[in-house]
Design an enzyme around this catalytic site. Structure first.
Site, mmCIF file in Angstrom:
data_model
loop_
_atom_site.group_PDB
_atom_site.id
_atom_site.type_symbol
_atom_site.label_atom_id
_atom_site.label_comp_id
_atom_site.label_asym_id
_atom_site.label_seq_id
_atom_site.Cartn_x
_atom_site.Cartn_y
_atom_site.Cartn_z
ATOM 1 N N ASP A 155 29.095 6.882 -41.180
ATOM 2 C CA ASP A 155 30.224 7.791 -41.014
ATOM 3 C C ASP A 155 30.842 8.023 -42.375
ATOM 4 O OD1 ASP A 155 32.963 6.159 -41.425
ATOM 5 O OD2 ASP A 155 31.432 4.830 -40.608
ATOM 6 N N CYS A 207 25.191 28.163 -38.102
ATOM 7 C CA CYS A 207 26.518 27.761 -37.609
ATOM 8 C C CYS A 207 27.354 28.984 -37.239
ATOM 9 C CB CYS A 207 27.244 26.882 -38.622
ATOM 10 S SG CYS A 207 28.186 27.750 -39.887
ATOM 11 N N CYS A 212 28.744 30.898 -40.346
ATOM 12 C CA CYS A 212 27.775 31.710 -41.088
ATOM 13 C C CYS A 212 27.258 32.886 -40.261
ATOM 14 C CB CYS A 212 26.622 30.845 -41.582
ATOM 15 S SG CYS A 212 27.130 29.718 -42.894
ATOM 16 N N HIS A 266 31.101 24.636 -40.639
ATOM 17 C CA HIS A 266 29.898 24.780 -41.464
ATOM 18 C C HIS A 266 29.424 23.432 -42.024
ATOM 19 C CE1 HIS A 266 26.948 26.112 -44.335
ATOM 20 N NE2 HIS A 266 27.551 25.316 -45.204
HETATM 21 ZN ZN ZN Z 1 26.998 27.677 -41.845
#
Ligand code: ZN
Length: 400
Positions: A296, A339, A342, A368
């Site tokens: 993480d 995504c 985008c 993103h």
């Molecule tokens: Zn993206």
């Protein structure tokens, strides 16, 4: 007990696997999204699912201080409270013992101090020395809330009790993180204390278990080889469901790699291994190829909120969207990225949102960066399955 880990493929020391928890499956190696305050900042659980996030780690220390485990328990536990029905972890607060205690005292923070040779990695306390808010003793940790100055007390047993009320699928024991500025003797003393705490935490866990939660132990020992090896052996000798590597990983990436090389081979082969606090592309490859299954890091989401976006063909995989060159750039952040951000927006629009300090900027950037990491993790899992992790790493690192 729902918890089960199965290794499905190996490539050198790297493994791909399936980690079954009470709230579902995690395909490993997996990035664990950081949701300190019971939220991955700015995104909803639906958005996280769409991105492909498999598991979130929330923070026991912060949730204990606000809103308190009693309230979260009354609200049906952490999953229901935050609206996330997938796998969930809670970190114990050991990191905060460090960052609000020793880190503060010595004028360094966890991230900055993990790699003090490298410039700003977003560590929180770049400030001057301040009075420590934490006192560590054999029994546990006394600390003062940074929110309201109230006094609190954490013990290994008490932290298990808090984590029971929160109800995450995977919980971590209380440990003491040391700074690279601590000397050998202090690091050894803290490690030995962490070992005694680990035993106490495990006893409490076994005494109270309902079979729904899994408990991970944490290896400490700073950047000292003999301490890391001793800690890995001791923690491995206890009957934990998984093993985390915590604390200071040295002063440079090279030292971090060494810490992994000393530690990981000593951990039980058939159980999951979590690396606390690592999340940049080079570090992910370094960790996975040394046998880490989960990690993480706040960096991907924190960097997103500062306008630093992950892209493949750029130095250190970063794009600073506020740069003037993007003012009238109609392209998405990353050509071919699937995504939401985008698919819908241009660099010019993102840059405008950051310049105007609009809230949507942080949301779109976070979407993103998390998607970028998840797509990297999918490629890594597939590459391990096909025995070509080294090739994938070369492809990625030659593009940066
Ligand atoms: Zn993206």
């Amino acid at each position: 007990m729902e918890f089960e880990f199965k290794i499905t493929a190996r490539d050198g020391a790297a493994r791909a696997g399936r980690l079954l928890t009470t709230h579902g499956l995690i395909e490993t190696p997996s990035f664990v999204a950081v949701g300190t305050q019971a939220t991955v900042k700015s995104l909803t659980p639906e958005e996280l699912r769409e991105i492909g996030i498999q598991v979130i780690i929330a923070n026991t220390y912060h949730l204990h201080l606000r809103p308190g485990e009693d309230l979260i328990g009354e609200m049906g536990g952490l999953h229901r409270f935050m609206g996330w029905d997938g796998p969930l972890m809670t970190d114990s607060g050991g990191f905060q013992v460090f960052s609000l205690g020793a880190g503060r005292e010595q004028g360094v923070g966890k991230i900055a101090s993990i790699f003090p040779e490298e410039r700003d990695r977003g560590g929180h306390f770049k400030s001057k020395r301040a009075k420590p808010l934490v006192e560590v003793n054999e029994e546990g940790v006394e600390f003062i809330s940074y929110l309201d100055g109230s006094r609190h007390h954490f013990t290994p047993e008490g932290v298990i009790e808090i984590e029971r009320q929160l109800g995450a699928d995977i919980i971590l024991v209380l440990d003491e993180c040391t700074s690279p500025l601590h000397d050998y003797d202090y690091t050894r003393a803290a490690m030995e204390r962490t070992h005694r705490w680990a035993r106490r935490a495990l006893e409490e866990f076994e005494r109270t278990t309902d079979g729904k939660q899994a408990l991970f132990g944490i290896v400490q020992g700073g950047a000292y080889r003999d301490l890391r090896e001793e800690s890995a052996k001791f923690i491995s000798s206890l009957n934990f469901d998984g093993y985390a590597i915590g604390g200071s990983l040295g002063k440079s990436k090279r030292e971090m790699h060494q810490v992994l090389e000393w530690t990981v081979p000593l951990l039980p082969e058939g159980q999951p291994r979590h690396l606390l606090g690592i999340g940049e592309v080079e570090d992910i490859f370094a960790a996975v190829e040394r046998g880490i299954d989960l990690f993480d890091c706040v960096a991907p989401t924190r960097m997103a909120r500062n306008g630093t976006l992950f892209v493949r063909d750029s130095k250190r995989f970063r794009m600073h969207i506020s740069n003037a060159q993007y003012r009238d750039d109609p392209r998405p952040i990353a050509e071919g990225c699937g995504c939401y951000t985008c698919r819908h927006y241009s660099r010019a629009y993102l840059r405008h949102l950051f310049e105007a300090q609009e809230l949507l900027a942080m949301r779109l950037a976070t979407i993103h960066n998390l998607y970028f990491l998840e797509s990297l993790m999918r490629q890594i899992r597939a590459a391990i399955g096909e025995g070509r992790l080294a090739e994938l790493k070369r492809e990625w690192l030659s593009s940066a």
